[in-house]
Design an enzyme around this catalytic site. Structure first.
Site, mmCIF file in Angstrom:
data_model
loop_
_atom_site.group_PDB
_atom_site.id
_atom_site.type_symbol
_atom_site.label_atom_id
_atom_site.label_comp_id
_atom_site.label_asym_id
_atom_site.label_seq_id
_atom_site.Cartn_x
_atom_site.Cartn_y
_atom_site.Cartn_z
ATOM 1 N N LYS A 34 0.924 -1.076 0.064
ATOM 2 C CA LYS A 34 0.015 -0.180 0.087
ATOM 3 C C LYS A 34 0.860 1.252 0.037
ATOM 4 O O LYS A 34 1.933 1.396 0.975
ATOM 5 C CB LYS A 34 -0.981 0.114 1.090
ATOM 6 C CG LYS A 34 -1.726 1.194 1.515
ATOM 7 C CD LYS A 34 -2.585 1.127 2.834
ATOM 8 C CE LYS A 34 -2.921 2.617 3.047
ATOM 9 N NZ LYS A 34 -3.703 2.543 4.597
ATOM 10 N N ASP A 70 -2.487 10.564 3.262
ATOM 11 C CA ASP A 70 -3.888 10.158 3.418
ATOM 12 C C ASP A 70 -4.605 11.128 4.389
ATOM 13 O O ASP A 70 -4.485 10.969 5.670
ATOM 14 C CB ASP A 70 -4.047 8.790 4.083
ATOM 15 C CG ASP A 70 -5.311 8.114 4.334
ATOM 16 O OD1 ASP A 70 -6.363 8.807 3.792
ATOM 17 O OD2 ASP A 70 -5.532 7.234 5.502
ATOM 18 N N LYS A 120 -9.962 12.970 8.331
ATOM 19 C CA LYS A 120 -9.179 12.413 9.701
ATOM 20 C C LYS A 120 -9.271 13.776 10.517
ATOM 21 O O LYS A 120 -9.400 14.833 10.334
ATOM 22 C CB LYS A 120 -7.593 12.080 9.466
ATOM 23 C CG LYS A 120 -7.786 10.752 8.643
ATOM 24 C CD LYS A 120 -6.443 10.213 8.375
ATOM 25 C CE LYS A 120 -6.045 9.003 7.795
ATOM 26 N NZ LYS A 120 -6.522 7.905 8.696
ATOM 27 N N ASP A 164 1.631 6.420 5.591
ATOM 28 C CA ASP A 164 0.791 5.790 4.975
ATOM 29 C C ASP A 164 1.440 4.731 3.519
ATOM 30 O O ASP A 164 0.745 4.151 3.055
ATOM 31 C CB ASP A 164 -0.564 6.192 4.680
ATOM 32 C CG ASP A 164 -1.638 5.383 5.058
ATOM 33 O OD1 ASP A 164 -1.495 4.380 5.862
ATOM 34 O OD2 ASP A 164 -2.927 5.622 4.588
ATOM 35 N N ASP A 174 -12.239 6.902 4.472
ATOM 36 C CA ASP A 174 -10.753 6.687 5.237
ATOM 37 C C ASP A 174 -10.227 5.171 5.238
ATOM 38 O O ASP A 174 -9.402 4.872 5.658
ATOM 39 C CB ASP A 174 -10.870 7.216 6.348
ATOM 40 C CG ASP A 174 -9.409 7.514 7.172
ATOM 41 O OD1 ASP A 174 -8.377 7.399 6.417
ATOM 42 O OD2 ASP A 174 -9.553 7.404 8.564
ATOM 43 N N GLU A 221 -9.356 3.277 2.716
ATOM 44 C CA GLU A 221 -8.893 3.444 1.208
ATOM 45 C C GLU A 221 -7.987 2.554 0.928
ATOM 46 O O GLU A 221 -7.706 1.947 -0.088
ATOM 47 C CB GLU A 221 -8.735 4.772 0.869
ATOM 48 C CG GLU A 221 -7.085 5.174 1.192
ATOM 49 C CD GLU A 221 -6.774 5.237 2.805
ATOM 50 O OE1 GLU A 221 -5.617 4.664 2.975
ATOM 51 O OE2 GLU A 221 -7.724 5.324 3.530
ATOM 52 N N ARG A 232 -7.636 -0.815 1.949
ATOM 53 C CA ARG A 232 -8.055 -1.780 1.095
ATOM 54 C C ARG A 232 -8.408 -1.853 -0.421
ATOM 55 O O ARG A 232 -8.485 -2.939 -0.932
ATOM 56 C CB ARG A 232 -9.198 -2.343 2.240
ATOM 57 C CG ARG A 232 -10.508 -1.596 2.241
ATOM 58 C CD ARG A 232 -11.057 -1.812 3.542
ATOM 59 N NE ARG A 232 -10.459 -1.144 4.498
ATOM 60 C CZ ARG A 232 -11.006 -1.297 5.816
ATOM 61 N NH1 ARG A 232 -12.208 -2.117 6.256
ATOM 62 N NH2 ARG A 232 -10.154 -0.750 6.840
#
Length: 489
Positions: free
Chosen positions: A258, A263, A270, A281, A340, A342, A344
């Site tokens: 990933k 993010d 967030k 991230d 959020d 995201e 996956r």
């Protein structure tokens, strides 16, 4: 900084610093030699408390009687050397010795019950990274002097130990590379920048690298990855890196990472506090870069393909909204309940693509995926999920061997059922608050088919917060240990 081994008499080592261990109730062989040469000063100062055997306690002496080293650093090992404490003990000792000269470590004596080659390899990695400092952008930087050379003291000489020590240094370089990418600010470390970096690394390490821009991703039908990217003006990239170290035609091991270079949470924004750390991230993708380049440098006899998905998750006017439905590469549709969640979405397209195109023997993904994993396991142990018992055992053993531990968490049909949607094949979050790490893993499992697969949730282990803020380079040591075991097979 160079690495090598040194043989002979510990008293004759003319180095800048000599690091010697002492147990709480006894002396290591090197400490005994120094004690004898100094007329019992080591024993005397242990009795007085000037030298302490408690784990991690350090005492530094210039011009120690009987030793040719400029300074001798005694580090406490506790009652009995503990393997899990080796990184901390050795790092504390090395930090006392930062100077532009040779440093000799005597740690083969510190763990009498452990295999010397394992100690040497672990020490090489720790020594390589002990002096890492995040790249900073200050106008005036501190003049940080690393040692010129780190030498492992091997009294009798052993070619296997030397090989292991140098191998550990190589793994340390992979960890350093991973940390460097993780620590970069998101305005520099963009998806485009990372794609260019991967191309350069491909030339440096002899890897085949392919970069897919947004047009290519649209043509492939990667609707979930592109759905994450919609709110950002930074175009997404998918990078495929291939290392051909095994037999021609042999199925590769797939490493999937990933790569959210930043993010914000998207529309499901967030909280502002700590959001700066969302540059980390992308540490899953960074760790896969570290792993495949290290495997190439070690010339492991295994074929590897690394798939990396780079994008930002931003709340722009074109951003994916809660309630939207995205079509994945696999054809499955996903209802977005929280933008959020995201990571996956990026991984599901990568997993499906790699499974279809490369037919790998197994797949491992790494992602800073869920805060729930931090709640469950804290910041020292990565979460492990697997659809295959052999994969799970291999990953757990690799984590233990590399001192980069993971802990298996459950996958069950109940977690998959909680992702059912009235409008799409899957929702991207569950209908309840519990077991967030397991439901995220269950989502990913829907895209791997029958391929043996392991998922590492590194949300708690990929970086540190607070005063020590910085990337850790994990789980590169675990991944290399896993790949080396496949090499042996």
């Amino acid at each position: 900084m160079k690495a090598s081994i040194v043989k002979g008499d510990v008293l004759d080592l003319a180095c800048g610093a000599l690091i010697v261990g002492v147990f709480k109730d006894s002396l290591t062989p090197s400490a005994q030699a120094l004690d004898k040469a100094s007329g019992g000063l080591v024993s005397k100062w242990m009795e007085s408390g000037d030298i302490h055997g408690c784990v991690g306690k350090c005492a530094e002496f210039f011009g120690f009687p009987g030793a040719k080293a400029e300074r001798v650093i005694f580090v406490g090992l506790g009652k009995k050397g503990k393997a899990r404490e080796l990184p901390r003990i050795l790092k504390l000792g090395l930090e006392k010795a930062y100077l532009g000269k040779e440093v000799v470590i005597t740690c083969l004596e510190w763990l009498p019950d452990e295999i010397p080659e394992w100690i040497a390899q672990t020490a090489g990695r720790i020594a390589c990274n002990a002096f890492d400092r995040p790249r900073n952008y200050k106008t005036k930087d501190i003049d940080w002097k690393k040692p010129k050379k780190i030498e492992l003291f091997v009294p009798d000489g052993n070619e296997d130990i030397e090989t292991a020590f140098l191998e550990g240094f190589t793994v340390g370089e992979g960890v350093r590379r991973t940390k460097e990418y993780g620590d970069m600010p998101a305005n520099i470390c963009t998806p485009k920048f990372m794609a260019q970096e991967c191309m350069q690394l491909g030339e440096e390490f002899g890897l085949d690298v392919s970069v897919y821009d947004e047009k290519a991703l649209e043509k492939l039908g990667m609707g979930c990855l592109l759905g994450v990217a919609r709110g950002s003006h930074q175009p997404a990239r998918m990078v495929i890196m291939e290392y051909h170290g095994g037999k021609k035609g042999e199925a590769p091991v797939a490493l999937i990472g990933k790569g959210l270079t930043f993010d914000s949470g998207g529309i499901s924004l967030k909280p502002g506090k700590g959001m700066d750390e969302m540059k980390y991230d992308m540490c899953g993708a960074a760790s896969m870069i570290g792993a495949i380049t290290t495997a190439a440098e070690l010339k492991l006899k295994v074929n590897i393909v690394a798939a990396l998905g780079f994008t930002e998750n931003m709340p722009g006017s074109a951003a994916t909204k809660p309630g939207d439905i995205l079509k994945s590469y696999s054809g499955k549709t996903v209802e977005i309940l929280n933008t959020d969640a995201e990571g996956r979405l990026v991984l599901c397209d990568l997993l499906s693509f790699v499974k279809d195109k490369f037919k790998p023997k197994c797949m491992v993904d790494a992602a800073t995926l869920t805060g729930a994993c931090i709640i469950a396991l804290g910041n020292d142990i990565s979460g492990l999920f697997a659809n295959d018992e052999e994969m799970a055992v291999s990953m757990l053993m690799a984590g233990d061997a590399s001192l980069d531990p993971c802990w298996r968490l459950p996958l069950d049909i109940s977690f998959t059922n909680s992702l059912r949607s009235n409008f799409a094949d899957l929702a991207n979050i569950s209908d309840g608050r519990g077991a967030g790490s397991s439901t995220a893993a269950a989502f990913l499992e829907e895209f791997v088919g029958d391929t043996p697969w392991a998922h590492l949730d590194i949300a708690g282990t990929a970086w540190k917060s607070g005063k020590e803020k910085g990337a850790t380079g994990r789980p590169v040591p675990l991944l290399i240990s896993f790949l080396k075991d496949l090499d042996i097979e």
